[in-house]
Design a protein around this motif. Structure first.
Motif, PDB file in Angstrom:
ATOM      1  N   LEU A   1     -66.515 -61.031  35.162  1.00  0.00           N
ATOM      2  CA  LEU A   1     -66.791 -60.765  33.914  1.00  0.00           C
ATOM      3  C   LEU A   1     -65.869 -59.513  33.276  1.00  0.00           C
ATOM      4  CD1 LEU A   1     -70.423 -61.498  33.562  1.00  0.00           C
ATOM      5  CD2 LEU A   1     -68.631 -63.163  33.077  1.00  0.00           C
ATOM      6  N   THR A   2     -65.750 -59.491  31.973  1.00  0.00           N
ATOM      7  CA  THR A   2     -64.985 -58.019  31.760  1.00  0.00           C
ATOM      8  C   THR A   2     -66.209 -57.376  30.879  1.00  0.00           C
ATOM      9  OG1 THR A   2     -64.460 -59.149  29.617  1.00  0.00           O
ATOM     10  CG2 THR A   2     -62.963 -59.002  31.425  1.00  0.00           C
ATOM     11  N   GLU A   3     -67.360 -58.198  30.472  1.00  0.00           N
ATOM     12  CA  GLU A   3     -68.395 -57.336  29.781  1.00  0.00           C
ATOM     13  C   GLU A   3     -69.428 -56.821  30.982  1.00  0.00           C
ATOM     14  OE1 GLU A   3     -68.734 -56.846  26.526  1.00  0.00           O
ATOM     15  OE2 GLU A   3     -66.621 -57.716  26.542  1.00  0.00           O
ATOM     16  N   ASN A   4     -70.240 -55.664  30.635  1.00  0.00           N
ATOM     17  CA  ASN A   4     -71.268 -55.477  31.509  1.00  0.00           C
ATOM     18  C   ASN A   4     -72.474 -56.384  30.651  1.00  0.00           C
ATOM     19  OD1 ASN A   4     -73.486 -54.303  32.540  1.00  0.00           O
ATOM     20  ND2 ASN A   4     -72.930 -52.214  32.133  1.00  0.00           N
ATOM     21  N   ILE A   5     -72.992 -57.213  31.611  1.00  0.00           N
ATOM     22  CA  ILE A   5     -74.207 -57.983  30.936  1.00  0.00           C
ATOM     23  C   ILE A   5     -75.585 -57.378  31.375  1.00  0.00           C
ATOM     24  CG2 ILE A   5     -72.855 -60.046  30.912  1.00  0.00           C
ATOM     25  CD1 ILE A   5     -74.238 -60.985  33.399  1.00  0.00           C
ATOM     26  N   ARG A   6     -75.568 -56.233  31.922  1.00  0.00           N
ATOM     27  CA  ARG A   6     -76.843 -55.773  32.241  1.00  0.00           C
ATOM     28  C   ARG A   6     -77.731 -55.550  30.880  1.00  0.00           C
ATOM     29  NH1 ARG A   6     -78.014 -53.096  37.137  1.00  0.00           N
ATOM     30  NH2 ARG A   6     -80.282 -52.241  37.171  1.00  0.00           N
ATOM     31  N   GLY A   7     -78.964 -55.910  30.957  1.00  0.00           N
ATOM     32  CA  GLY A   7     -79.856 -55.740  29.917  1.00  0.00           C
ATOM     33  C   GLY A   7     -79.312 -56.761  28.611  1.00  0.00           C
TER      34      GLY A   7
ATOM     35  N   LEU B   1     -76.654 -61.376  22.257  1.00  0.00           N
ATOM     36  CA  LEU B   1     -75.990 -62.655  23.288  1.00  0.00           C
ATOM     37  C   LEU B   1     -74.694 -62.563  23.848  1.00  0.00           C
ATOM     38  CD1 LEU B   1     -76.062 -65.522  23.955  1.00  0.00           C
ATOM     39  CD2 LEU B   1     -75.768 -66.119  21.554  1.00  0.00           C
ATOM     40  N   VAL B   2     -74.528 -62.718  24.865  1.00  0.00           N
ATOM     41  CA  VAL B   2     -73.018 -62.720  25.506  1.00  0.00           C
ATOM     42  C   VAL B   2     -72.858 -64.212  25.912  1.00  0.00           C
ATOM     43  CG1 VAL B   2     -71.464 -61.925  27.288  1.00  0.00           C
ATOM     44  CG2 VAL B   2     -73.358 -60.488  26.319  1.00  0.00           C
ATOM     45  N   LEU B   3     -71.794 -64.971  25.534  1.00  0.00           N
ATOM     46  CA  LEU B   3     -71.568 -66.359  25.671  1.00  0.00           C
ATOM     47  C   LEU B   3     -70.470 -66.220  26.720  1.00  0.00           C
ATOM     48  CD1 LEU B   3     -72.659 -68.721  24.208  1.00  0.00           C
ATOM     49  CD2 LEU B   3     -70.481 -68.739  22.864  1.00  0.00           C
ATOM     50  N   VAL B   4     -70.782 -66.841  27.965  1.00  0.00           N
ATOM     51  CA  VAL B   4     -70.067 -66.675  29.048  1.00  0.00           C
ATOM     52  C   VAL B   4     -69.864 -68.301  29.225  1.00  0.00           C
ATOM     53  CG1 VAL B   4     -69.858 -66.369  31.550  1.00  0.00           C
ATOM     54  CG2 VAL B   4     -71.305 -64.923  30.097  1.00  0.00           C
ATOM     55  N   GLY B   5     -68.308 -68.379  29.177  1.00  0.00           N
ATOM     56  CA  GLY B   5     -67.755 -69.805  29.275  1.00  0.00           C
ATOM     57  C   GLY B   5     -67.158 -69.963  30.593  1.00  0.00           C
ATOM     58  N   VAL B   6     -67.343 -71.363  31.137  1.00  0.00           N
ATOM     59  CA  VAL B   6     -66.772 -71.453  32.590  1.00  0.00           C
ATOM     60  C   VAL B   6     -65.545 -72.221  32.293  1.00  0.00           C
ATOM     61  CG1 VAL B   6     -67.234 -72.452  34.760  1.00  0.00           C
ATOM     62  CG2 VAL B   6     -69.124 -71.518  33.264  1.00  0.00           C
TER      63      VAL B   6
ATOM     64  N   ARG C   1     -70.970 -61.567  21.752  1.00  0.00           N
ATOM     65  CA  ARG C   1     -69.853 -61.304  22.524  1.00  0.00           C
ATOM     66  C   ARG C   1     -69.247 -62.478  23.535  1.00  0.00           C
ATOM     67  NH1 ARG C   1     -71.398 -55.124  23.140  1.00  0.00           N
ATOM     68  NH2 ARG C   1     -73.529 -55.424  22.589  1.00  0.00           N
ATOM     69  N   VAL C   2     -67.987 -62.432  23.576  1.00  0.00           N
ATOM     70  CA  VAL C   2     -67.584 -63.639  24.549  1.00  0.00           C
ATOM     71  C   VAL C   2     -66.982 -63.178  25.713  1.00  0.00           C
ATOM     72  CG1 VAL C   2     -67.080 -64.883  22.302  1.00  0.00           C
ATOM     73  CG2 VAL C   2     -65.239 -63.568  23.414  1.00  0.00           C
ATOM     74  N   ASP C   3     -66.956 -64.011  26.863  1.00  0.00           N
ATOM     75  CA  ASP C   3     -66.741 -63.613  27.986  1.00  0.00           C
ATOM     76  C   ASP C   3     -66.580 -64.957  29.030  1.00  0.00           C
ATOM     77  OD1 ASP C   3     -65.738 -62.134  30.072  1.00  0.00           O
ATOM     78  OD2 ASP C   3     -67.178 -60.716  30.194  1.00  0.00           O
ATOM     79  N   PHE C   4     -65.735 -64.768  29.838  1.00  0.00           N
ATOM     80  CA  PHE C   4     -65.356 -66.113  30.702  1.00  0.00           C
ATOM     81  C   PHE C   4     -65.385 -66.110  32.328  1.00  0.00           C
ATOM     82  CE2 PHE C   4     -63.178 -65.948  26.723  1.00  0.00           C
ATOM     83  CZ  PHE C   4     -63.731 -67.459  26.025  1.00  0.00           C
TER      84      PHE C   4
END
Ligand code: IMP
Ligand code: MG
Length: 180
Positions: free
Chosen positions: A85-91, A35-40, A60-63
């Motif tokens: 995003l700074t994280e790679n969310i592929r897959g 899980l990548v939690l992407v905050g707006v 993981r956290v990202d925004f």
């Protein structure tokens, strides 16, 4: 804290309890996933911080930072994505965290942008939803509270960039509109 203004519609206690439930639900649904939690930002900052800490699996956290012209409805169509995003969310399993889904235009736009990066799954979570205001059909998998069509501030939500720090949700009364 003393009441700053406004008619509280959701108290801090109610919010705490609901977010705890949402965290439990999300933890169960995403067990074994990535899980990548992407905050707006900025709107989701308060909800995001509480929700992330209510989730009991490693995430993981990202925004994303978005800006929009003042106002709602048509103006909300002019959403500008100002960061990547700074994280790679592929897959990965992505959960987009919004403060409020109103017309649905912002969320729809962001979901489309994220989908292009090919996550394994993509879902939307919002503290609030104004169901009756929906202009586009966007599925909100996790909703904190359904709220009526009134202007709400506090707990991250602003009126002209102010009142985000109000620790509860309040309906902004016309008498409270301080323009400066
Ligand atoms: P949309 O109409 O679903 O695109 O909502 C766009 C954005 O408008 C949300 O992310 C909020 O930042 C803002 N918004 C919509 N309704 C309210 C409200 O009642 N109070 C504060 N901000 C709002
Ligand atoms: Mg806003």
């Amino acid at each position: 804290m003393e009441r700053m203004f406004g008619k509280p519609i959701v108290t801090q206690e109610q919010m705490r309890a609901r977010i705890r439930e949402m965290g439990r639900q999300i933890s169960a649904d995403y067990t074994g996933k990535d899980l990548v939690l992407v905050g707006v930002l900025k709107g989701a900052y308060a909800f995001y911080a509480d929700l992330a800490r209510a989730i009991r699996i490693p995430i993981r956290v990202d925004f994303l930072v978005v800006t929009s012209s003042e106002g709602r409805g048509k103006a909300a169509g002019k959403v500008k994505l100002v960061t990547e995003l700074t994280e790679n969310i592929r897959g990965k399993d992505v959960l987009l965290v919004e403060d409020i889904v109103d017309s649905g235009l912002t969320a729809q736009r962001l979901l489309k942008t994220l989908a292009r990066k090919k996550p394994r799954s993509l879902n939307l979570c919002a503290l609030l939803s104004k169901d009756e205001c929906r202009v586009v059909d966007v599925h909100v998998e996790y909703v904190g509270f359904a709220v009526p069509n009134q202007y709400i501030v506090g707990y991250g939500l602003d009126y002209r960039q102010k009142y985000r720090n109000l620790p509860y949700l309040a309906v902004l009364d016309k008498r409270d509109f301080h323009d400066e």
